[in-house]
Write an enzyme that holds these catalytic residues in place. Sequence first.
Site, PDB file in Angstrom:
ATOM      1  N   ASP A 540     107.342  21.427 -60.118  1.00 11.65           N
ATOM      2  CA  ASP A 540     107.833  20.148 -60.640  1.00 11.65           C
ATOM      3  C   ASP A 540     108.842  20.332 -61.767  1.00 11.65           C
ATOM      4  OD1 ASP A 540     105.776  21.163 -62.312  1.00 11.65           O
ATOM      5  OD2 ASP A 540     105.543  19.202 -63.244  1.00 11.65           O
ATOM      6  N   GLU A 541     109.547  19.258 -62.026  1.00  5.44           N
ATOM      7  CA  GLU A 541     110.393  19.076 -63.214  1.00  5.44           C
ATOM      8  C   GLU A 541     111.416  20.192 -63.441  1.00  5.44           C
ATOM      9  OE1 GLU A 541     107.781  16.208 -66.094  1.00  5.44           O
ATOM     10  OE2 GLU A 541     107.477  18.346 -66.366  1.00  5.44           O
ATOM     11  N   VAL A 542     112.045  20.647 -62.376  1.00  7.66           N
ATOM     12  CA  VAL A 542     113.188  21.546 -62.563  1.00  7.66           C
ATOM     13  C   VAL A 542     114.345  20.697 -63.070  1.00  7.66           C
ATOM     14  CG1 VAL A 542     114.850  23.044 -61.435  1.00  7.66           C
ATOM     15  CG2 VAL A 542     112.431  23.155 -60.799  1.00  7.66           C
TER      16      VAL A 542
END
Length: 873
Positions: A540-542
């Site tokens: 997640d959240e790259v």
Amino acid sequence: MNATKRHHLICLVFLLLTGMACQQKKNPLETAGKIAVRWELVTNFTDEKDVFDARFQLTNHSDLELDDKNWALFFNLAPRRILENKTEQFARLHHINGDWYALRPDKGFTLLPGKSVDISYRGVEAVIKETDRPLGLYFVFYDDEGKEKKIVNVVEYTWKPFVSPDQVNRNEKDEEPIPTAALAYQNSLDLTDISPSAVTPIVPSPVSLVMDKDSVEMDHTWSIYFEKGLAGESAYLAAALKEATGLDLKILPDPPQGKAIRLRQAPLTVNGVTHEAYTLNIAGNGIDISGSDAAGVFYGIQSLRACIPLKSYANKSGTLRLPNLRVKDAPRFAFRGLHLDVSRNFQTKETILRTLDLLSFYKINRFLFYTTEDEGWRLEIKDLPELTEVGAQRQHTSGKEAPALHPAYGSGPFSKEEGRYGHGYYSREDFIGILKYATARHIKVIPEVNFPGHARAAIKAMEARYERLMGEGKEVEANEFRLIDPDDRSVYESAQGYRDNVVCVARESVFHFYEKVTDEIAALYKEAGLTLDEFHTGGDEVPEGAWTKSPMALELMRLHPEIKDPKNLQTYFLSELVKRLKSRNLQLDGWEEVALAKKGDGKYEPNAEFVDANVVPFIWNNIFDYPDLGYRLANAGYKVVLCNVSNFYFDLAYSKDPQEPGLYWAGFVDTRHSWTFAPYDMFKTTKKNSLGQKLDLEAVNVYEKNKIIVEHLKPQARKNILGLEAQVWCETVKGRDMLEYYMLPKLVGFAESAWAAERPWETVADKTQREKLIRDGWNVFANRLGKRELPRLHYLNSGYNYRVPPPGAIIDNGELRANVEYPGLTIHYTTDGTEPTLASPHYTKPVVVKGPVALKSFDDAGKASHRVNVSLE
């Protein structure tokens, strides 16, 4: 003594005193710990939109003169963008990385001993909680060449309380009311006290429970009989009964002659469910627990434990009286999980075991163990010692480029400092012990290694390894597990403020590292007698901007033009990971991004590539830009786990009260939120957005400027909802007591949503009728919490640190009127300014008062809420 000797003696004393004074003058740094810091939030409402105003006050009680070069104040602050100050300042805030900030002097700054200075700053997004304040403050002092001379923790640190609406409200759109005793009173007016017979003893609620008026008394003449394959369950039951009540029963593998608790396995289906199903019968001739499998027997045992009266916990008399009843039960969902982050702030092995005990009591059977993050790597891995030597501790560093972890979440400048939570890890033996403990309680531990983002601890550890091996002239070995492109000049910032937390997915060594870690974790499972068959990849959240200026990544894209855009490298990473881990027969879990693809405009859509690849997305987003994401993915064929932020994020604060710890980026979550959840029609129970504004997701055309209709779950896709998971992210959680406070009693409401059969209100279309059914159902559950669950938590496992909600109260025409959120709690009050105790007057009906009143709620175990105050005004 002659005059000459006396003169020499006087000179000697003078020289000694002068030397001492000179020595003190030469070492003013020895008094640097006396510099005091005070912090204040001024307002969240400035002349700039969504910008807050705050200030530091430095008071120099030391002998050291602070100038514009010899000091800096470092600290951690919930990541927020700091704005350039518009006016002339004495010093300025600088964001370094993550939640690590520094206050540095401007040219010309000076602060003499005995003087104070105020330093203001502005930042983006509101600050409304005491847990938002700067944490882990320390000074670094420098010599004339700018080299660090001394590091000193700030000892005298204070902050002003948040008291005014412009400090508690986030912006002009914030509709979440400010908590007051009067508001709590109003919110609890619908609650009523119900008869004890209506307060059933078992939570989560079983499918069927029939009680009669008779009861049975157990004593030491009873025994526990178990059939083959249930030895572990029988031992668990015997130990639990002895700990709770003092009742010590013999365990027999042969059918007993007298009264006994009999544990058996038998084919069983309840409510269409076979796995984990059980029956429990308590009668005069004994207690029978039958399960479709060992897990079913275990959950029958937990229901039996739930029937133990509170007085038996308190008295431990060695006898036990139980009500006669018949239970048939099975879970609604096969997956009932808790996610726990131990990377931001570490939790000890003992705390993990206590948490597993708690989960098992409420029939929660999955534990997502989040042991790697930007701020910490918490699991020993064979042959990679730097992962724990470097990645499991934080300390002051020269900057974010150093091959070490800088302070985060108030961990302070010194590694392994007592009372801080930045350091710590689980040895291989610890982890094996945790696995065995969980397995004995029918809990499956799912490990997580989050890549390609959220990987800073691994990156820094492997950079330390790289530097060590390069120093030894071992270049090939140094590059074997390296995780970055050293020539990457990409500019990005993650959701948590990091600019260096993404691995280079173009490096073969990145996949080699991941495979190595996966295999070593699998070996730990094998040593525990288990098989690792499920692994959480995070994903997640790259942040946008990652890999855009990485020569390695750009070369990879040249060789694979189908990737098209650097933002698609996240999907490329997962695709490669799926291929490489396929031979290991692993189900790959991940946060929702693993099942999404980014379109050209940056928006997400379901990615068909992994539908049949044994990839399971865990979905949290249900109130922001993709409120129907869980259903969209289930409809597309993905097996999903719902982790709805508005219901199951336990790190979100119980309320808006500034003293109530926790986050609030997605609003607030209390026990009623975790109980009020309709898994197959969650739009019915998603009532507010993060600012407390009303949401009506049942209607069509509800978001993105009325262009998109939310996608409801198709009947044929119901089977794709594997279950539910609650989350505890630990940015603001310090130690065991805080962890348990955040979880309890929210976890009890979650257990009801995950295990209990569909509640009547979940399928009612009429809103008015549905809301009445919800109120009635919640009233019953709130009575259970107040009368049974909270006081029992006081006794279970030597006592958990659960939250007792404060009372509601008003003074109306000179009369004090008060109520409680959970009927069964009692209210005690004082009128003389002292702290209410159980010895204080007990509120039972309106009472005339002439001045301010202090009140607390208490449960039957004597545990108290925090204090609330009401006055005639």
